[in-house]
Design a protein around this motif. Structure first.
Motif, mmCIF file in Angstrom:
data_model
loop_
_atom_site.group_PDB
_atom_site.id
_atom_site.type_symbol
_atom_site.label_atom_id
_atom_site.label_comp_id
_atom_site.label_asym_id
_atom_site.label_seq_id
_atom_site.Cartn_x
_atom_site.Cartn_y
_atom_site.Cartn_z
ATOM 1 N N ASP A 106 1.019 -1.230 -0.051
ATOM 2 C CA ASP A 106 -0.194 0.155 -0.051
ATOM 3 C C ASP A 106 0.714 1.005 -0.111
ATOM 4 O OD1 ASP A 106 -2.729 1.315 0.280
ATOM 5 O OD2 ASP A 106 -1.979 1.919 2.273
ATOM 6 N N ALA A 107 1.956 1.341 0.683
ATOM 7 C CA ALA A 107 2.953 2.094 0.739
ATOM 8 C C ALA A 107 3.373 2.684 -0.541
ATOM 9 C CB ALA A 107 4.028 2.351 1.739
ATOM 10 N N ILE A 108 3.992 1.439 -1.432
ATOM 11 C CA ILE A 108 4.554 1.685 -2.607
ATOM 12 C C ILE A 108 3.251 2.274 -3.593
ATOM 13 C CG2 ILE A 108 5.614 0.438 -4.510
ATOM 14 C CD1 ILE A 108 7.380 0.612 -2.227
ATOM 15 N N ARG A 109 2.276 1.493 -3.552
ATOM 16 C CA ARG A 109 1.094 2.273 -4.316
ATOM 17 C C ARG A 109 0.877 3.665 -4.023
ATOM 18 N NH1 ARG A 109 -2.157 -3.019 -3.045
ATOM 19 N NH2 ARG A 109 -1.411 -4.150 -4.701
ATOM 20 N N ARG A 110 0.802 4.110 -2.992
ATOM 21 C CA ARG A 110 0.523 5.496 -2.495
ATOM 22 C C ARG A 110 1.424 6.433 -2.948
ATOM 23 N NH1 ARG A 110 -0.480 5.226 3.531
ATOM 24 N NH2 ARG A 110 -0.565 7.534 3.440
ATOM 25 N N ILE A 111 3.136 5.863 -2.859
ATOM 26 C CA ILE A 111 4.110 6.858 -3.170
ATOM 27 C C ILE A 111 3.880 6.965 -4.768
ATOM 28 C CG2 ILE A 111 6.657 6.745 -3.651
ATOM 29 C CD1 ILE A 111 6.823 5.452 -0.822
ATOM 30 N N GLU A 112 3.649 6.037 -5.445
ATOM 31 C CA GLU A 112 3.574 5.967 -6.824
ATOM 32 C C GLU A 112 2.452 6.667 -7.468
ATOM 33 O OE1 GLU A 112 3.993 2.103 -8.923
ATOM 34 O OE2 GLU A 112 5.876 1.989 -7.994
ATOM 35 N N ARG A 113 1.618 6.987 -6.627
ATOM 36 C CA ARG A 113 0.328 7.867 -7.034
ATOM 37 C C ARG A 113 0.649 9.239 -6.703
ATOM 38 N NH1 ARG A 113 -3.321 4.132 -4.459
ATOM 39 N NH2 ARG A 113 -3.752 5.680 -3.044
ATOM 40 N N GLY A 114 1.415 9.634 -5.770
ATOM 41 C CA GLY A 114 1.544 10.790 -5.340
ATOM 42 C C GLY A 114 0.774 11.352 -4.231
ATOM 43 N N ALA A 115 0.057 10.016 -3.448
ATOM 44 C CA ALA A 115 -0.856 10.478 -2.561
ATOM 45 C C ALA A 115 -0.281 10.219 -0.977
ATOM 46 C CB ALA A 115 -2.196 9.392 -2.701
ATOM 47 N N PHE A 116 1.014 10.141 -1.104
ATOM 48 C CA PHE A 116 1.831 10.057 0.177
ATOM 49 C C PHE A 116 3.039 10.755 0.126
ATOM 50 C CE2 PHE A 116 4.713 7.068 2.573
ATOM 51 C CZ PHE A 116 4.420 7.086 3.763
ATOM 52 N N SER A 117 3.167 11.459 1.070
ATOM 53 C CA SER A 117 4.686 12.197 1.149
ATOM 54 C C SER A 117 5.595 11.243 1.921
ATOM 55 C CB SER A 117 4.592 13.491 1.739
ATOM 56 O OG SER A 117 5.573 14.142 1.791
ATOM 57 N N PRO A 118 6.416 10.605 1.464
ATOM 58 C CA PRO A 118 7.330 9.642 2.227
ATOM 59 C C PRO A 118 8.186 10.359 3.194
ATOM 60 C CG PRO A 118 8.124 9.698 0.092
ATOM 61 C CD PRO A 118 6.701 10.729 0.046
ATOM 62 N N SER A 119 8.340 9.712 4.488
ATOM 63 C CA SER A 119 9.325 10.263 5.204
ATOM 64 C C SER A 119 10.865 9.890 4.944
ATOM 65 C CB SER A 119 9.438 9.632 6.812
ATOM 66 O OG SER A 119 9.479 8.164 6.785
ATOM 67 N N LEU A 120 11.783 10.360 5.564
ATOM 68 C CA LEU A 120 13.265 10.096 5.219
ATOM 69 C C LEU A 120 13.389 8.612 5.437
ATOM 70 C CD1 LEU A 120 16.063 11.247 4.324
ATOM 71 C CD2 LEU A 120 16.360 11.896 6.778
ATOM 72 N N ASP A 121 12.986 8.224 6.426
ATOM 73 C CA ASP A 121 13.100 6.809 6.949
ATOM 74 C C ASP A 121 12.609 5.903 5.738
ATOM 75 O OD1 ASP A 121 13.809 4.372 8.524
ATOM 76 O OD2 ASP A 121 11.770 4.019 8.694
ATOM 77 N N THR A 122 11.320 6.093 5.017
ATOM 78 C CA THR A 122 10.844 5.573 4.031
ATOM 79 C C THR A 122 11.654 5.919 2.810
ATOM 80 O OG1 THR A 122 8.533 5.773 5.210
ATOM 81 C CG2 THR A 122 8.586 5.368 2.618
ATOM 82 N N LEU A 123 12.113 6.828 2.693
ATOM 83 C CA LEU A 123 12.975 7.218 1.069
ATOM 84 C C LEU A 123 14.113 6.276 1.475
ATOM 85 C CD1 LEU A 123 12.527 10.909 0.979
ATOM 86 C CD2 LEU A 123 11.623 9.281 -0.556
ATOM 87 N N GLY A 124 14.762 6.216 2.542
ATOM 88 C CA GLY A 124 15.950 5.272 2.781
ATOM 89 C C GLY A 124 15.586 3.796 2.422
ATOM 90 N N LYS A 125 14.430 3.218 2.956
ATOM 91 C CA LYS A 125 14.132 2.022 2.625
ATOM 92 C C LYS A 125 13.639 1.786 1.161
ATOM 93 C CE LYS A 125 12.047 0.940 7.160
ATOM 94 N NZ LYS A 125 10.688 0.663 7.957
ATOM 95 N N LEU A 126 13.016 2.780 0.474
ATOM 96 C CA LEU A 126 12.861 2.701 -0.784
ATOM 97 C C LEU A 126 14.219 2.610 -1.736
ATOM 98 C CD1 LEU A 126 10.450 2.767 -2.916
ATOM 99 C CD2 LEU A 126 10.526 5.264 -2.843
ATOM 100 N N SER A 127 15.120 3.277 -1.289
ATOM 101 C CA SER A 127 16.289 3.543 -2.050
ATOM 102 C C SER A 127 17.038 2.025 -1.848
ATOM 103 C CB SER A 127 17.488 4.553 -1.436
ATOM 104 O OG SER A 127 17.764 4.320 -0.349
ATOM 105 N N VAL A 128 16.901 1.487 -0.835
ATOM 106 C CA VAL A 128 17.540 0.108 -0.644
ATOM 107 C C VAL A 128 16.701 -1.021 -1.506
ATOM 108 C CG1 VAL A 128 17.649 -1.962 1.057
ATOM 109 C CG2 VAL A 128 18.202 0.327 1.797
ATOM 110 N N GLY A 129 15.502 -0.698 -1.554
ATOM 111 C CA GLY A 129 14.572 -1.740 -2.349
ATOM 112 C C GLY A 129 14.970 -1.417 -3.993
ATOM 113 N N LEU A 130 15.529 -0.064 -4.388
ATOM 114 C CA LEU A 130 15.555 -0.025 -5.805
ATOM 115 C C LEU A 130 17.000 -0.267 -6.129
ATOM 116 C CD1 LEU A 130 13.339 3.192 -6.099
ATOM 117 C CD2 LEU A 130 12.929 1.193 -7.399
ATOM 118 N N ASP A 131 17.828 -0.607 -5.086
ATOM 119 C CA ASP A 131 19.354 -0.739 -5.281
ATOM 120 C C ASP A 131 19.788 0.641 -5.571
ATOM 121 O OD1 ASP A 131 21.318 -2.398 -4.679
ATOM 122 O OD2 ASP A 131 21.487 -3.438 -6.524
ATOM 123 N N VAL A 132 19.727 1.809 -5.163
ATOM 124 C CA VAL A 132 20.225 3.061 -5.367
ATOM 125 C C VAL A 132 20.493 3.781 -4.128
ATOM 126 C CG1 VAL A 132 19.331 3.063 -7.701
ATOM 127 C CG2 VAL A 132 18.349 4.358 -5.758
#
Length: 115
Positions: free
Chosen positions: A43-69
Motif C-alpha cells: 500500500d505504501a508503494i502504491r500511494r507513493i507511486e500515485r503521489g498520494a503519500f509524502s514519504p518520510s526520510l526513513d521511508t525514502l531510505g528503505k525505498l532506495s534500498v529496495g531500488l538498489d540505489v
C-alpha cells in the motif's frame, strides 16, 4: 497563494511517484517485490507511486534500498527527470571488493579501448 503551494506540492508528489514507478519498472520489479525488498507495505508503494503519500526520510531510505540505489542517486535522477546511469553504476560498484573494482575497471578499459 496557499492554493498555489498545494498545487505545486501535489504535482511534485505525483512527479516523484512517477519517477519511482519508472525506476521500479526499469528493474522489472512489481510493486509487491519492491515492497518486500524495501521492507515497506505494498500500500505504501502504491500511494507513493500515485503521489498520494509524502514519504518520510526513513521511508525514502528503505525505498532506495529496495531500488538498489543511494538516496543521492534517487534524488539526483529525479531532479534530472531521467535516470542517471553513471550514478547507478557508481552505486553498483560502491559495495564491491577491491579486486572486483579492479576487474570492472579492466573490463571497462578493454570495452572502450580505441586501438
Amino acid at each position: 497563494m496557499a492554493k498555489n503551494r498545494l498545487t505545486t506540492w501535489t504535482k511534485l508528489h505525483r512527479r516523484f511517484g512517477e519517477h519511482v514507478r519508472l525506476m521500479r519498472n526499469s528493474r522489472s520489479l512489481t510493486q509487491e517485490s519492491l515492497a518486500e525488498r524495501s521492507d515497506l507495505s505494498v500500500d505504501a508503494i502504491r500511494r507513493i507511486e500515485r503521489g498520494a503519500f509524502s514519504p518520510s526520510l526513513d521511508t525514502l531510505g528503505k525505498l532506495s534500498v529496495g531500488l538498489d540505489v543511494s538516496l543521492k542517486t534517487l534524488f539526483h535522477s529525479f531532479d534530472m527527470e531521467r535516470t542517471d546511469g553513471v550514478a547507478e553504476i557508481c552505486d553498483f560498484l560502491a559495495c564491491r571488493s577491491g579486486s572486483e573494482l579492479k576487474l570492472a575497471w579492466r573490463v571497462l578499459q578493454a570495452m572502450f579501448d580505441e586501438h
